[in-house]
Every structure is written in structure tokens, then in C-alpha cells.
Design a protein around this motif. Structure first.
Motif, PDB file in Angstrom:
ATOM      1  N   GLN A 167       0.828  -1.214   0.000  1.00 28.81           N
ATOM      2  CA  GLN A 167       0.000   0.000   0.000  1.00 28.81           C
ATOM      3  C   GLN A 167       0.859   1.259   0.000  1.00 28.81           C
ATOM      4  O   GLN A 167       0.613   2.200  -0.781  1.00 28.81           O
ATOM      5  CB  GLN A 167      -0.910  -0.003   1.228  1.00 28.81           C
ATOM      6  CG  GLN A 167      -1.975  -1.082   1.209  1.00 28.81           C
ATOM      7  CD  GLN A 167      -2.743  -1.134   2.509  1.00 28.81           C
ATOM      8  OE1 GLN A 167      -2.200  -0.873   3.596  1.00 28.81           O
ATOM      9  NE2 GLN A 167      -4.014  -1.469   2.431  1.00 28.81           N
ATOM     10  N   LEU A 168       1.857   1.292   0.864  1.00 33.98           N
ATOM     11  CA  LEU A 168       2.688   2.482   0.982  1.00 33.98           C
ATOM     12  C   LEU A 168       3.480   2.758  -0.296  1.00 33.98           C
ATOM     13  O   LEU A 168       3.558   3.899  -0.756  1.00 33.98           O
ATOM     14  CB  LEU A 168       3.648   2.325   2.168  1.00 33.98           C
ATOM     15  CG  LEU A 168       3.012   2.311   3.556  1.00 33.98           C
ATOM     16  CD1 LEU A 168       4.051   1.964   4.612  1.00 33.98           C
ATOM     17  CD2 LEU A 168       2.373   3.656   3.872  1.00 33.98           C
ATOM     18  N   VAL A 169       4.048   1.703  -0.876  1.00 35.88           N
ATOM     19  CA  VAL A 169       4.832   1.889  -2.097  1.00 35.88           C
ATOM     20  C   VAL A 169       3.926   2.295  -3.253  1.00 35.88           C
ATOM     21  O   VAL A 169       4.259   3.176  -4.047  1.00 35.88           O
ATOM     22  CB  VAL A 169       5.631   0.615  -2.427  1.00 35.88           C
ATOM     23  CG1 VAL A 169       6.304   0.744  -3.792  1.00 35.88           C
ATOM     24  CG2 VAL A 169       6.678   0.357  -1.356  1.00 35.88           C
ATOM     25  N   ALA A 170       2.758   1.660  -3.365  1.00 40.50           N
ATOM     26  CA  ALA A 170       1.828   2.000  -4.446  1.00 40.50           C
ATOM     27  C   ALA A 170       1.399   3.466  -4.351  1.00 40.50           C
ATOM     28  O   ALA A 170       1.319   4.165  -5.361  1.00 40.50           O
ATOM     29  CB  ALA A 170       0.609   1.085  -4.404  1.00 40.50           C
ATOM     30  N   HIS A 171       1.130   3.929  -3.135  1.00 42.47           N
ATOM     31  CA  HIS A 171       0.732   5.328  -2.962  1.00 42.47           C
ATOM     32  C   HIS A 171       1.860   6.264  -3.366  1.00 42.47           C
ATOM     33  O   HIS A 171       1.648   7.266  -4.055  1.00 42.47           O
ATOM     34  CB  HIS A 171       0.323   5.584  -1.512  1.00 42.47           C
ATOM     35  CG  HIS A 171      -0.353   6.910  -1.309  1.00 42.47           C
ATOM     36  ND1 HIS A 171       0.326   8.106  -1.316  1.00 42.47           N
ATOM     37  CD2 HIS A 171      -1.660   7.226  -1.093  1.00 42.47           C
ATOM     38  CE1 HIS A 171      -0.521   9.089  -1.116  1.00 42.47           C
ATOM     39  NE2 HIS A 171      -1.738   8.591  -0.984  1.00 42.47           N
ATOM     40  N   SER A 172       3.069   5.921  -2.963  1.00 44.55           N
ATOM     41  CA  SER A 172       4.211   6.784  -3.238  1.00 44.55           C
ATOM     42  C   SER A 172       4.573   6.809  -4.724  1.00 44.55           C
ATOM     43  O   SER A 172       4.884   7.860  -5.277  1.00 44.55           O
ATOM     44  CB  SER A 172       5.419   6.311  -2.427  1.00 44.55           C
ATOM     45  OG  SER A 172       6.572   7.044  -2.744  1.00 44.55           O
ATOM     46  N   MET A 173       4.505   5.644  -5.378  1.00 47.42           N
ATOM     47  CA  MET A 173       5.000   5.538  -6.744  1.00 47.42           C
ATOM     48  C   MET A 173       3.968   5.912  -7.807  1.00 47.42           C
ATOM     49  O   MET A 173       4.330   6.437  -8.862  1.00 47.42           O
ATOM     50  CB  MET A 173       5.493   4.110  -6.994  1.00 47.42           C
ATOM     51  CG  MET A 173       6.643   3.687  -6.099  1.00 47.42           C
ATOM     52  SD  MET A 173       8.128   4.696  -6.308  1.00 47.42           S
ATOM     53  CE  MET A 173       8.644   4.193  -7.949  1.00 47.42           C
ATOM     54  N   SER A 174       2.703   5.621  -7.550  1.00 49.20           N
ATOM     55  CA  SER A 174       1.707   5.846  -8.606  1.00 49.20           C
ATOM     56  C   SER A 174       0.390   6.393  -8.083  1.00 49.20           C
ATOM     57  O   SER A 174      -0.606   6.371  -8.792  1.00 49.20           O
ATOM     58  CB  SER A 174       1.426   4.531  -9.343  1.00 49.20           C
ATOM     59  OG  SER A 174       0.702   3.634  -8.501  1.00 49.20           O
ATOM     60  N   HIS A 175       0.385   6.881  -6.835  1.00 52.38           N
ATOM     61  CA  HIS A 175      -0.858   7.295  -6.187  1.00 52.38           C
ATOM     62  C   HIS A 175      -1.876   6.151  -6.237  1.00 52.38           C
ATOM     63  O   HIS A 175      -3.068   6.360  -6.467  1.00 52.38           O
ATOM     64  CB  HIS A 175      -1.424   8.571  -6.794  1.00 52.38           C
ATOM     65  CG  HIS A 175      -2.235   9.374  -5.822  1.00 52.38           C
ATOM     66  ND1 HIS A 175      -1.710   9.886  -4.655  1.00 52.38           N
ATOM     67  CD2 HIS A 175      -3.548   9.730  -5.822  1.00 52.38           C
ATOM     68  CE1 HIS A 175      -2.640  10.527  -3.993  1.00 52.38           C
ATOM     69  NE2 HIS A 175      -3.769  10.432  -4.663  1.00 52.38           N
ATOM     70  N   ALA A 176      -1.365   4.939  -6.076  1.00 55.23           N
ATOM     71  CA  ALA A 176      -2.145   3.698  -5.960  1.00 55.23           C
ATOM     72  C   ALA A 176      -2.773   3.226  -7.269  1.00 55.23           C
ATOM     73  O   ALA A 176      -3.538   2.271  -7.264  1.00 55.23           O
ATOM     74  CB  ALA A 176      -3.224   3.819  -4.886  1.00 55.23           C
ATOM     75  N   GLN A 177      -2.426   3.836  -8.386  1.00 49.67           N
ATOM     76  CA  GLN A 177      -3.051   3.426  -9.641  1.00 49.67           C
ATOM     77  C   GLN A 177      -2.617   2.032 -10.092  1.00 49.67           C
ATOM     78  O   GLN A 177      -3.327   1.370 -10.863  1.00 49.67           O
ATOM     79  CB  GLN A 177      -2.756   4.449 -10.735  1.00 49.67           C
ATOM     80  CG  GLN A 177      -3.441   5.783 -10.506  1.00 49.67           C
ATOM     81  CD  GLN A 177      -4.937   5.618 -10.222  1.00 49.67           C
ATOM     82  OE1 GLN A 177      -5.682   5.161 -11.091  1.00 49.67           O
ATOM     83  NE2 GLN A 177      -5.373   5.979  -9.026  1.00 49.67           N
ATOM     84  N   ASP A 178      -1.469   1.536  -9.617  1.00 52.62           N
ATOM     85  CA  ASP A 178      -1.012   0.209 -10.016  1.00 52.62           C
ATOM     86  C   ASP A 178      -1.103  -0.805  -8.875  1.00 52.62           C
ATOM     87  O   ASP A 178      -0.479  -1.865  -8.928  1.00 52.62           O
ATOM     88  CB  ASP A 178       0.428   0.272 -10.532  1.00 52.62           C
ATOM     89  CG  ASP A 178       1.430   0.703  -9.457  1.00 52.62           C
ATOM     90  OD1 ASP A 178       0.999   1.132  -8.363  1.00 52.62           O
ATOM     91  OD2 ASP A 178       2.644   0.629  -9.726  1.00 52.62           O
ATOM     92  N   ILE A 179      -1.893  -0.507  -7.849  1.00 50.95           N
ATOM     93  CA  ILE A 179      -1.905  -1.382  -6.679  1.00 50.95           C
ATOM     94  C   ILE A 179      -2.481  -2.762  -6.981  1.00 50.95           C
ATOM     95  O   ILE A 179      -2.060  -3.767  -6.405  1.00 50.95           O
ATOM     96  CB  ILE A 179      -2.638  -0.729  -5.484  1.00 50.95           C
ATOM     97  CG1 ILE A 179      -2.391  -1.551  -4.208  1.00 50.95           C
ATOM     98  CG2 ILE A 179      -4.119  -0.544  -5.782  1.00 50.95           C
ATOM     99  CD1 ILE A 179      -2.876  -0.906  -2.947  1.00 50.95           C
TER     100      ILE A 179
END
Length: 213
Positions: A167-179
Motif C-alpha cells: 500500500q505504501l509503495v503504491a501510494h508513493s510511486m503511482s498514487h495507488a493506480q497500479d496497486i
């Protein structure tokens, strides 16, 4: 009977909550302020005080939004016949979809991870998820879905810890668009560790099923 005044008050309150969620999601708790939230609404800070007296009370409302929905999600998944590991995988993809698409879920989860959020009393974010994960792992073990010798306590903690990182990495890297894709990789890497041999087929089937919830 709900009056027109009550309806307007509820709508105004919901509008404020969504504006706060957008601010928390974008800049975090510490950098957000009642003034910046009010600016998103085109209102003054004083206009919000009838509904929320502080930034902390707004954060509490946004963060608790996340906790109120999962019992119902789990009940719906179970009602469709999923058990144990299957339930856990479907839930993880539902979390991913809502984290990506629902501003309130995303802001709520960010607040739970926010080290600056010290003045708000929230339910411990990992206790419920770890207990739920362990329970579903035990159910899966009894159903023969995972190895009988898996340490359930350790597995539950590792799965929750790793999912938090996703969750944290997805938010940081793509604003969760690739979660969603990140959760697919998460399961494909971790399932062999608990004795699941048909991981790709299982993940594909249950990831697709999650769209129903």
C-alpha cells in the motif's frame, strides 16, 4: 422524517469529509489544516466549525470510514461460498480496488500509516487485520488449502506487514493506480511459501472475482 434542513446538513458534512480526505491523501495529516480544507470547498474555516471543531475530529471521521466497511465485505464474500485462503485473497483485491478508486479509503489508510497522527485515537490498524488473516489461514489449513505445518501466527504477521508495504509503495510511486498489479505480484511471490502450488490460476480467478464486491 428527515427534513430538508437535515438533508442539507448531512450533505454539507459529507462534502467536508471528502474535502478533508482529499487534503489528507495529498499532503498528509501534519501539512493539512482546517484552512486548506476549507479552501478546497471555497468556504471559510468558520463555516466548517458547526460540523467539525478541529482537524483531529475530521481525521478521526475519515480514518474510521475504513474500519466500518470490512465486516460487510467479508460477509458478502463468505455468502458466495469462499472460505479460508480464497476469502483472504478476494478481500486483498477488494482493498486494492477501493484503495485505488475510493478517495476516503485511500485517505483513511494513509492516516493510519501517518507518523504525524498522534492526537487522534484510532483503532490499531494492524491488530484486526492480523487476527482476521490468522483466522482465515487456520480455516484454509483445515480445508487443505495451505500446508499443515505453516506457522499461522508468523504467516499472518508477514502477510499483513508485506501488504502494508504494498500500500505504501503504491501510494508513493503511482498514487495507488497500479496497486491491483502489485497485489497480484504479492500473492504470486508469497503463496509458494505457505504451500500453494497453483498460485497463478488461483490469483487470476480470485482477482477477477473481487470486482463483484
Amino acid at each position: 422524517m428527515v427534513t430538508m434542513t437535515q438533508q442539507r446538513a448531512t450533505a454539507r458534512r459529507d462534502e467536508i469529509i471528502r474535502a478533508a480526505a482529499a487534503e489528507f491523501d495529498e499532503v498528509g495529516y501534519a501539512a493539512a489544516s482546517l484552512s486548506s480544507i476549507a479552501a478546497r470547498l471555497g468556504r471559510t474555516k468558520g463555516a466548517m466549525s458547526y460540523h467539525f471543531s478541529s482537524k483531529a475530529s475530521l481525521a478521526q471521521e475519515v480514518a474510521e470510514y475504513h474500519f466500518r466497511q470490512w465486516d460487510g465485505v467479508l460477509a458478502g464474500i463468505r455468502a458466495d461460498g469462499y472460505v479460508g485462503l480464497e476469502t483472504m485473497i478476494v478481500v486483498s483485491f477488494v482493498v486494492a480496488i477501493r484503495y485505488r478508486d475510493d478517495l476516503l479509503v485511500r485517505a483513511s489508510i494513509r492516516l493510519q500509516h501517518d507518523a504525524g497522527l498522534r492526537e487522534v485515537k484510532l483503532p490499531p490498524p494492524y491488530v484486526w487485520w492480523t487476527a482476521m488473516t490468522r483466522s482465515l489461514l487456520a480455516e484454509g489449513q483445515e480445508a487443505g488449502q495451505i500446508d499443515a505445518d505453516v506457522d499461522l501466527d508468523a504467516a499472518a504477521e508477514v502477510l499483513v506487514e508485506a501488504f502494508t508495504g504494498v500500500q505504501l509503495v503504491a501510494h508513493s510511486m503511482s498514487h495507488a493506480q497500479d496497486i491491483f498489479e502489485r497485489v497480484e505480484r504479492y500473492w504470486l511471490l508469497l503463496l509458494p511459501g505457505i504451500g500453494v502450488a497453483d498460485g497463478p490460476a488461483l490469483v487470476s480467478r480470485l482477482g477477477a472475482a473481487s470486482a463483484e464486491y
